[in-house]
Write a protein that holds these residues in place. Structure first.
Motif, PDB file in Angstrom:
ATOM      1  N   PHE A  78       0.820  -1.212   0.000  1.00 15.67           N
ATOM      2  CA  PHE A  78       0.000   0.000   0.000  1.00 15.67           C
ATOM      3  C   PHE A  78       0.855   1.264   0.000  1.00 15.67           C
ATOM      4  CE2 PHE A  78      -3.331  -2.722   2.219  1.00 15.67           C
ATOM      5  CZ  PHE A  78      -3.980  -2.974   1.029  1.00 15.67           C
ATOM      6  N   GLY A  79       2.015   1.197   0.611  1.00 18.60           N
ATOM      7  CA  GLY A  79       2.889   2.359   0.611  1.00 18.60           C
ATOM      8  C   GLY A  79       2.358   3.473   1.489  1.00 18.60           C
ATOM      9  N   ILE A  80       2.720   4.703   1.143  1.00 17.02           N
ATOM     10  CA  ILE A  80       2.384   5.866   1.964  1.00 17.02           C
ATOM     11  C   ILE A  80       1.253   6.687   1.355  1.00 17.02           C
ATOM     12  CG2 ILE A  80       4.724   6.032   2.863  1.00 17.02           C
ATOM     13  CD1 ILE A  80       5.202   8.270   0.832  1.00 17.02           C
ATOM     14  N   PHE A  81       0.722   6.281   0.218  1.00 20.13           N
ATOM     15  CA  PHE A  81      -0.340   7.063  -0.416  1.00 20.13           C
ATOM     16  C   PHE A  81      -1.573   7.217   0.471  1.00 20.13           C
ATOM     17  CE2 PHE A  81       2.052   5.964  -4.279  1.00 20.13           C
ATOM     18  CZ  PHE A  81       2.118   7.212  -4.862  1.00 20.13           C
ATOM     19  N   PRO A  82      -2.063   6.170   1.160  1.00 21.65           N
ATOM     20  CA  PRO A  82      -3.234   6.379   2.025  1.00 21.65           C
ATOM     21  C   PRO A  82      -3.001   7.407   3.124  1.00 21.65           C
ATOM     22  CG  PRO A  82      -2.897   4.045   1.636  1.00 21.65           C
ATOM     23  CD  PRO A  82      -1.692   4.746   1.107  1.00 21.65           C
ATOM     24  N   PHE A  83      -1.779   7.524   3.630  1.00 21.65           N
ATOM     25  CA  PHE A  83      -1.506   8.464   4.709  1.00 21.65           C
ATOM     26  C   PHE A  83      -1.497   9.916   4.224  1.00 21.65           C
ATOM     27  CE2 PHE A  83       1.188   4.663   5.961  1.00 21.65           C
ATOM     28  CZ  PHE A  83       0.149   4.076   6.662  1.00 21.65           C
ATOM     29  N   LEU A  84      -1.226  10.143   2.954  1.00 20.93           N
ATOM     30  CA  LEU A  84      -1.067  11.503   2.440  1.00 20.93           C
ATOM     31  C   LEU A  84      -2.302  12.028   1.728  1.00 20.93           C
ATOM     32  CD1 LEU A  84       2.583  11.307   1.049  1.00 20.93           C
ATOM     33  CD2 LEU A  84       1.808  11.910   3.337  1.00 20.93           C
ATOM     34  N   PRO A 241       0.870  24.071  13.943  1.00 21.37           N
ATOM     35  CA  PRO A 241      -0.141  24.986  14.506  1.00 21.37           C
ATOM     36  C   PRO A 241      -1.492  24.766  13.841  1.00 21.37           C
ATOM     37  CG  PRO A 241       1.317  26.157  13.007  1.00 21.37           C
ATOM     38  CD  PRO A 241       1.890  24.782  13.155  1.00 21.37           C
ATOM     39  N   ALA A 242      -2.543  24.865  14.626  1.00 21.94           N
ATOM     40  CA  ALA A 242      -3.895  24.658  14.100  1.00 21.94           C
ATOM     41  C   ALA A 242      -4.331  25.836  13.246  1.00 21.94           C
ATOM     42  CB  ALA A 242      -4.871  24.448  15.251  1.00 21.94           C
ATOM     43  N   ILE A 243      -5.135  25.548  12.235  1.00 21.04           N
ATOM     44  CA  ILE A 243      -5.675  26.575  11.340  1.00 21.04           C
ATOM     45  C   ILE A 243      -7.196  26.533  11.456  1.00 21.04           C
ATOM     46  CG2 ILE A 243      -5.832  27.388   8.967  1.00 21.04           C
ATOM     47  CD1 ILE A 243      -3.215  25.999   8.385  1.00 21.04           C
ATOM     48  N   GLY A 244      -7.772  27.621  11.946  1.00 25.12           N
ATOM     49  CA  GLY A 244      -9.221  27.674  12.082  1.00 25.12           C
ATOM     50  C   GLY A 244      -9.703  26.829  13.259  1.00 25.12           C
ATOM     51  N   THR A 245     -10.973  26.469  13.192  1.00 22.99           N
ATOM     52  CA  THR A 245     -11.584  25.642  14.228  1.00 22.99           C
ATOM     53  C   THR A 245     -11.427  24.169  13.891  1.00 22.99           C
ATOM     54  OG1 THR A 245     -13.717  25.751  13.088  1.00 22.99           O
ATOM     55  CG2 THR A 245     -13.262  27.444  14.758  1.00 22.99           C
ATOM     56  N   PRO A 246     -11.453  23.297  14.913  1.00 22.60           N
ATOM     57  CA  PRO A 246     -11.317  21.857  14.637  1.00 22.60           C
ATOM     58  C   PRO A 246     -12.449  21.343  13.745  1.00 22.60           C
ATOM     59  CG  PRO A 246     -10.943  22.333  16.954  1.00 22.60           C
ATOM     60  CD  PRO A 246     -11.465  23.591  16.344  1.00 22.60           C
ATOM     61  N   PHE A 247     -12.093  20.513  12.800  1.00 27.58           N
ATOM     62  CA  PHE A 247     -13.022  19.868  11.864  1.00 27.58           C
ATOM     63  C   PHE A 247     -13.841  20.897  11.080  1.00 27.58           C
ATOM     64  CE2 PHE A 247     -12.497  16.875  15.423  1.00 27.58           C
ATOM     65  CZ  PHE A 247     -11.922  15.816  14.744  1.00 27.58           C
ATOM     66  N   GLN A 248     -13.209  21.998  10.754  1.00 31.81           N
ATOM     67  CA  GLN A 248     -13.893  23.019   9.981  1.00 31.81           C
ATOM     68  C   GLN A 248     -14.122  22.538   8.545  1.00 31.81           C
ATOM     69  OE1 GLN A 248     -11.753  26.680   9.777  1.00 31.81           O
ATOM     70  NE2 GLN A 248     -13.371  27.791   8.655  1.00 31.81           N
ATOM     71  N   GLY A 249     -15.336  22.676   8.062  1.00 25.01           N
ATOM     72  CA  GLY A 249     -15.679  22.252   6.714  1.00 25.01           C
ATOM     73  C   GLY A 249     -16.160  20.824   6.602  1.00 25.01           C
ATOM     74  N   VAL A 250     -16.067  20.034   7.665  1.00 21.30           N
ATOM     75  CA  VAL A 250     -16.546  18.648   7.654  1.00 21.30           C
ATOM     76  C   VAL A 250     -18.031  18.666   7.982  1.00 21.30           C
ATOM     77  CG1 VAL A 250     -16.273  16.348   8.615  1.00 21.30           C
ATOM     78  CG2 VAL A 250     -14.282  17.852   8.381  1.00 21.30           C
ATOM     79  N   GLY A 317      -8.683  21.282   9.115  1.00 23.62           N
ATOM     80  CA  GLY A 317     -10.035  21.405   8.616  1.00 23.62           C
ATOM     81  C   GLY A 317     -10.090  21.421   7.105  1.00 23.62           C
ATOM     82  N   SER A 318     -10.876  22.344   6.560  1.00 22.67           N
ATOM     83  CA  SER A 318     -11.016  22.427   5.107  1.00 22.67           C
ATOM     84  C   SER A 318      -9.805  23.052   4.427  1.00 22.67           C
ATOM     85  CB  SER A 318     -12.263  23.261   4.759  1.00 22.67           C
ATOM     86  OG  SER A 318     -12.159  24.570   5.315  1.00 22.67           O
ATOM     87  N   MET A 319      -8.841  23.583   5.199  1.00 25.92           N
ATOM     88  CA  MET A 319      -7.644  24.181   4.623  1.00 25.92           C
ATOM     89  C   MET A 319      -6.581  23.146   4.282  1.00 25.92           C
ATOM     90  SD  MET A 319      -8.529  27.286   4.562  1.00 25.92           S
ATOM     91  CE  MET A 319      -6.962  28.020   4.091  1.00 25.92           C
ATOM     92  N   LEU A 326       2.119  19.148   1.890  1.00 28.05           N
ATOM     93  CA  LEU A 326       2.128  20.580   1.594  1.00 28.05           C
ATOM     94  C   LEU A 326       1.547  21.409   2.727  1.00 28.05           C
ATOM     95  CD1 LEU A 326       0.986  20.468  -2.149  1.00 28.05           C
ATOM     96  CD2 LEU A 326       3.312  20.548  -1.235  1.00 28.05           C
ATOM     97  N   SER A 327       0.834  20.778   3.663  1.00 34.16           N
ATOM     98  CA  SER A 327       0.236  21.496   4.787  1.00 34.16           C
ATOM     99  C   SER A 327       1.095  21.451   6.045  1.00 34.16           C
ATOM    100  CB  SER A 327      -1.149  20.909   5.099  1.00 34.16           C
ATOM    101  OG  SER A 327      -1.998  20.985   3.973  1.00 34.16           O
ATOM    102  N   LEU A 328       2.183  20.685   6.037  1.00 31.20           N
ATOM    103  CA  LEU A 328       3.011  20.536   7.226  1.00 31.20           C
ATOM    104  C   LEU A 328       4.126  21.574   7.238  1.00 31.20           C
ATOM    105  CD1 LEU A 328       3.339  16.647   7.368  1.00 31.20           C
ATOM    106  CD2 LEU A 328       1.783  18.100   8.668  1.00 31.20           C
ATOM    107  N   PRO A 329       4.476  22.098   8.415  1.00 31.70           N
ATOM    108  CA  PRO A 329       5.574  23.066   8.497  1.00 31.70           C
ATOM    109  C   PRO A 329       6.926  22.383   8.358  1.00 31.70           C
ATOM    110  CG  PRO A 329       4.723  22.599  10.684  1.00 31.70           C
ATOM    111  CD  PRO A 329       3.824  21.875   9.719  1.00 31.70           C
ATOM    112  N   THR A 330       7.933  23.202   8.054  1.00 36.40           N
ATOM    113  CA  THR A 330       9.286  22.695   7.854  1.00 36.40           C
ATOM    114  C   THR A 330       9.974  22.450   9.199  1.00 36.40           C
ATOM    115  OG1 THR A 330       9.447  23.907   5.777  1.00 36.40           O
ATOM    116  CG2 THR A 330      11.508  23.190   6.799  1.00 36.40           C
ATOM    117  N   SER A 331      10.599  21.288   9.316  1.00 34.79           N
ATOM    118  CA  SER A 331      11.347  20.940  10.519  1.00 34.79           C
ATOM    119  C   SER A 331      12.297  19.806  10.185  1.00 34.79           C
ATOM    120  CB  SER A 331      10.402  20.547  11.668  1.00 34.79           C
ATOM    121  OG  SER A 331       9.635  19.409  11.297  1.00 34.79           O
TER     122      SER A 331
END
Length: 526
Positions: A78-84, A241-250, A317-319, A326-331
């Protein structure tokens, strides 16, 4: 008269009255050549002596896979595709997405069980099918429907495996490009066009391995890398860091039909194990356990992916992006995760391509051992995959096409068809064998022994009593065979989903490739 006796003639020995254990043992003077030592056996050809366990040497016994190693293969496949890609998919579908994911996964498990049962029944009907172990899916199609369907299955299988390798190479190259670009803060950019060639060079020696039974170390290493990747991914998600409210757009609203159809194609692409399932079953020590391997591998991957998707939906959320990276910060853990993901994709491509290479090598009649022809053929196919990857704009551009049009028939249409056909052939074979054993005694093998035990109960009960009605319902279900009815439902679903997905892909194919590949753009610019 003794003057005329010949002195060179030995007198015949008189029969001894001594017991047999006291007589000297004589050795036979007949010596058989190694190639003709079984010629005295009647009605057997020499080509079938290797199939007899009595004449098989212990050092020639083939290696076998255990259930644990088979589970590792499924997880690695399955690889890593389901996780991303699953987090954005669930956010887009809302709470209905969880039901859709679980339904597709349940159908995948059910059809994998049907396919494994087909091979078990095929071995019972025709033991010589073991000689076609290099192309088991096509061998089942040939047994059930003839050579034309077998050729169609071979083409679909090779296209599916070849197309599955291209997005993996693209994604591995994009991850390595992102590592250099982010670590240098955008100052240096080593294009993924060159990274794709480097990834191909890393995969090339791994491709020279044989069937999955020769890749135990690779499967164990790949799963260990996968565990580290999941740990780093969850750490990056929790640390972001969180963006918006939890589960926004769901939402609880039902998504559109085109969204559901596109999501089905992506899920079929991500959780497809059927091209390699029969190859694993043949190499396993206990072939009946391959269904448990598929169930365990799918359950492990799906549960981990859903947990990660829940954390991502809570944070972004929906962001959230279609590619979670692409949504994770650099570290620093993020860079390590990208490098390990590229390595794991190389392992996944190697395991997934084994069925295709074994089928190609059987066509050219190559031995199972490592040889120059195997190296040449596998290297050329891998070079073609890298070349196609150079002209693909992104790894998700082919998901809808592969999952909806190519993977659908192999997963949801062919397993029910093969199961129904081979099951009918098995019944005919049992009837003929029974009539040959008992003469002309008419037997109805459609009835199981349970039904014969239920007959006195049905006669004893009143026709309108409640227990008698329940027994009639149970008897009716037993005659109709619930598994056959389920295969028909899955078959109808597979036909409709494949037709609609293919129809949709014909009109959206230009939109998928509207952005040219950077490699193609650079080539046209120069």
């Amino acid at each position: 008269m003794f003057f005329f006796r010949r002195s060179n003639v030995k007198r015949a020995q008189r029969p001894s009255r001594a017991p047999s254990f006291a007589l000297p043992k004589r050795r036979t003077s007949v010596l058989l050549a190694p190639s003709n030592q079984h010629d005295q056996l009647p009605f057997l050809r020499r080509s079938r002596f290797s199939a007899l366990p009595h004449f098989r040497a212990h050092e020639d016994e083939p290696e076998s896979l255990s259930l644990f190693i088979a589970i590792l293969y499924v997880v690695d496949l399955f690889g890593i595709f389901p996780f991303l890609t699953l987090p954005a998919l669930l956010v887009r579908l809302g709470y209905f997405g969880v039901l859709l994911v679980l339904s597709i996964i349940f159908l995948q498990i059910y059809t994998s069980f049907l396919l494994s049962q087909c091979w078990t029944m095929a071995e019972y009907l025709d033991p010589s099918i073991l000689q076609k172990r290099n192309y088991p899916y096509a061998a089942l199609a040939e047994l059930a429907y003839g050579p034309c369907v077998s050729l169609l299955v071979s083409v679909l299988l090779d296209l599916s495996i070849f197309a599955l390798a291209v997005p993996s190479i693209v994604m591995a190259a994009e991850n390595l490009e992102a590592v250099v670009l982010r670590m240098s803060a955008g100052l240096y950019n080593f294009s993924y066009c060159y990274w794709a060639i480097i990834v191909g060079l890393v995969i090339c020696p791994l491709m020279w391995l044989g069937s999955p039974k020769h890749m135990r170390g690779l499967a164990i290493t790949a799963v260990c890398v996968m565990i580290v990747i999941v740990g780093l991914l969850w750490y990056c998600l929790l640390d972001a860091p969180a963006i918006g409210t939890p589960f926004q757009g769901v939402s609880l609203e039902l998504p559109g039909f085109l969204t559901i159809l596109s999501s089905y194609s992506i899920l079929a692409f991500q959780f497809d194990i059927h091209p390699v399932l029969l190859t694993l079953q043949i190499d396993m020590k206990r072939k009946s356990q391959v269904s448990w391997a598929a169930l365990s591998g799918i359950a492990i991957t799906c549960s981990v992916a859903i947990v990660g998707a829940g954390i991502a939906a809570y944070k972004f959320g929906s962001m959230i992006s279609s590619n979670l990276l692409l949504s994770l910060p650099t570290s620093v853990p993020f860079f390590v995760m990208l490098i390990l993901m590229s390595l794991q994709l190389c392992f996944s491509v190697t395991v997934a391509s084994s069925a295709m290479f074994m089928q190609i090598e059987n066509f050219f009649k190559l031995p199972e051992t490592l040889c120059c022809k195997r190296i040449l053929i596998r290297s050329c196919v891998l070079a073609l995959e890298v070349l196609v990857a150079e002209f693909v704009p992104s790894f998700d551009a082919l998901m809808n096409v592969i999952g909806g049009t190519i993977t659908g028939p192999l997963v949801f249409i062919l397993p029910p068809l093969l199961y129904r056909r081979i099951r009918r052939m098995e019944r005919v074979h049992q009837r003929i064998a029974a009539e040959a054993s008992y003469g002309s005694l008419p037997l109805d093998l459609n009835y199981a022994p349970v039904e014969l035990e239920m007959e006195p109960l049905l006669v004893a009960k009143k026709p309108h009593s409640s227990p008698g009605c329940w027994l009639r319902v149970a008897r009716l279900l037993n005659r109709l065979e619930c598994d056959i009815s389920c295969t028909m439902a899955v078959l109808i679903f597979g036909v409709l989903a494949t037709f609609l997905s293919t129809y949709l892909n014909l009109f959206t194919l230009t939109d998928l490739f509207k952005n040219n590949s950077p490699c193609l753009s650079n080539l046209t610019a120069h």
